[in-house]
Design an enzyme around this catalytic site. Structure first.
Site, mmCIF file in Angstrom:
data_model
loop_
_atom_site.group_PDB
_atom_site.id
_atom_site.type_symbol
_atom_site.label_atom_id
_atom_site.label_comp_id
_atom_site.label_asym_id
_atom_site.label_seq_id
_atom_site.Cartn_x
_atom_site.Cartn_y
_atom_site.Cartn_z
ATOM 1 N N CYS A 158 9.875 -11.028 0.723
ATOM 2 C CA CYS A 158 10.460 -11.020 1.568
ATOM 3 C C CYS A 158 11.936 -11.842 1.589
ATOM 4 C CB CYS A 158 9.072 -11.662 2.367
ATOM 5 S SG CYS A 158 9.413 -12.109 4.250
ATOM 6 N N GLN A 162 -2.474 -11.978 -1.433
ATOM 7 C CA GLN A 162 -1.076 -12.380 -1.797
ATOM 8 C C GLN A 162 -0.480 -13.446 -1.219
ATOM 9 O OE1 GLN A 162 2.440 -9.981 0.529
ATOM 10 N NE2 GLN A 162 3.168 -9.324 -1.139
ATOM 11 N N GLY A 195 3.072 1.067 1.891
ATOM 12 C CA GLY A 195 3.741 0.359 3.691
ATOM 13 C C GLY A 195 3.614 0.578 4.827
ATOM 14 N N ARG A 196 3.946 0.849 5.847
ATOM 15 C CA ARG A 196 4.537 1.387 7.249
ATOM 16 C C ARG A 196 4.331 2.034 7.915
ATOM 17 N NH1 ARG A 196 5.946 -4.094 6.400
ATOM 18 N NH2 ARG A 196 5.773 -4.695 8.825
ATOM 19 N N LEU A 252 2.639 -8.657 7.440
ATOM 20 C CA LEU A 252 2.640 -9.228 7.768
ATOM 21 C C LEU A 252 2.213 -9.201 9.076
ATOM 22 C CD1 LEU A 252 2.173 -12.420 7.169
ATOM 23 C CD2 LEU A 252 5.226 -12.688 8.219
ATOM 24 N N ASN A 277 6.739 1.332 -5.060
ATOM 25 C CA ASN A 277 6.859 0.826 -3.552
ATOM 26 C C ASN A 277 8.863 1.290 -2.561
ATOM 27 O OD1 ASN A 277 7.225 -2.007 -1.023
ATOM 28 N ND2 ASN A 277 5.694 -0.246 -0.584
ATOM 29 N N PRO A 290 0.998 -5.405 1.645
ATOM 30 C CA PRO A 290 0.731 -6.504 2.549
ATOM 31 C C PRO A 290 1.568 -5.930 3.234
ATOM 32 C CG PRO A 290 1.792 -7.577 0.040
ATOM 33 C CD PRO A 290 1.146 -5.611 -0.269
#
Length: 327
Positions: A94, A64, A226-227, A12, A204, A10
């Protein structure tokens, strides 16, 4: 290896429903996650429906959430069930100051008993629950504390832990720096799987090539990208192929054709920039990457995404460029 998890983190402002549909076209087997949504936004916001709605093609899709109130978590869990999500994930990773001010995210790692209470509340609806967290907080690196956190939260009935293999530094780093600066310790996550073999442990953090992803699977139950999945989405298809879940990589022209069909269902309600902003990585590592990114800059608000994609297909579909393979 077929039962191992491959998921997209996830992110943002990135993994909205349009981005997720694009990623699903590339990676049919991936588990997808919504952006983090706060319990306040879902329970007190003017239009929670716009956050919760998605297309059926996005399944399996996990909601999430972020927050610190067990009763709010319980109510959100029933919303997730109503909208037929495949599970709910609690964000305890986060590190942003805004999230800390709301007393949720990574700072909750300091109070594992409260996190366990939140997880028990999320499980109220009967949907599968999971948690995404860090190794620890700030510059204190203590595997025993991580062990205690996982053991405490697991007593709530949560059995799926997604571990970003870095600490979260709550002071002195912005969120982007927190994804790169704290030391990466994949081995700690491997030790967690050894210490808690009955739990589902997913790793992760820091994965940029299919080779580094595949190296993880003997030691953990899943890998969350992720990215790298955003900047190089065809990486997901490369991993799928290496896992035996597909026989060939997708053609970019076919992806664009499928996106046109999706965009046409929205019409003018989906302006070109709202979709094009997620497509920068489609030609990652290919000879036409720079030309593609420049073309994406021509997207304008008064053009529908479908119209824009038809232009893209006409200009780029004949460029039969394969993604660069790992060395």
């Amino acid at each position: 290896m077929s039962e191992k998890i491959l998921s997209v983190a996830p992110m943002l402002d990135w993994t909205d429903r349009h981005c997720r549909h694009f990623l699903r076209l590339i990676c049919p087997s991936c588990v997808l996650y919504t952006e983090m949504l706060t319990t306040n936004a879902l329970l007190r916001g003017r239009d929670p429906q716009r956050f919760l709605e998605y297309s059926a093609a996005e399944h399996p899709l996990i909601l999430q959430v972020g927050g610190d109130d067990p009763e709010a978590m319980r109510r959100v869990s029933w919303l997730a069930r109503e909208y037929q999500y495949d599970g709910i994930n609690l964000n305890v990773g986060c590190p942003s100051p805004r999230v800390q001010k709301g007393r949720f995210g990574a700072c909750l790692m300091a109070i594992p008993e409260h996190v366990a209470e939140l997880m028990a509340a999320l499980a109220d609806s009967g949907l599968p629950v999971s948690i995404k967290h860090r190794l620890g907080l700030d510059r204190k690196e203590d595997y025993a504390s991580l062990q205690r956190f996982v053991d405490t939260v697991a007593q709530s009935g949560c059995w799926h832990f997604i571990v970003h293999a870095r600490n979260a530094w709550l002071k002195g780093l912005n969120p982007a720096e927190n994804r790169e600066t704290p030391p990466l310790r994949w081995d700690w996550v491997h030790h967690l799987k050894q210490d808690f073999p009955h739990l589902q442990i997913e790793i992760n953090g820091g994965f940029k090539t299919s080779a580094t992803v595949l190296e993880q699977y003997p030691s953990v139950d899943g890998v969350m990208i992720g990215r790298a999945a955003y900047h190089n989405p065809l990486l997901l298809a490369e991993v799928e192929m290496a896992m035996g879940r597909r026989v060939q990589l997708p053609e970019r022209g076919q992806i664009l054709e499928a996106l046109i069909a999706y965009a046409e269902t929205w019409g003018k309600a989906l302006p070109a920039p709202r979709l094009s902003r997620h497509l920068h990585g489609l030609y990652f590592g290919a000879a036409g990457a720079g030309e593609w990114r420049r073309f994406l800059g021509t997207a304008i608000l008064n053009e529908s995404a479908a119209e824009f994609l038809r232009r893209a297909l006409q200009q780029f579909a004949e460029k039969a460029i394969r993604p660069r393979r790992d060395d």
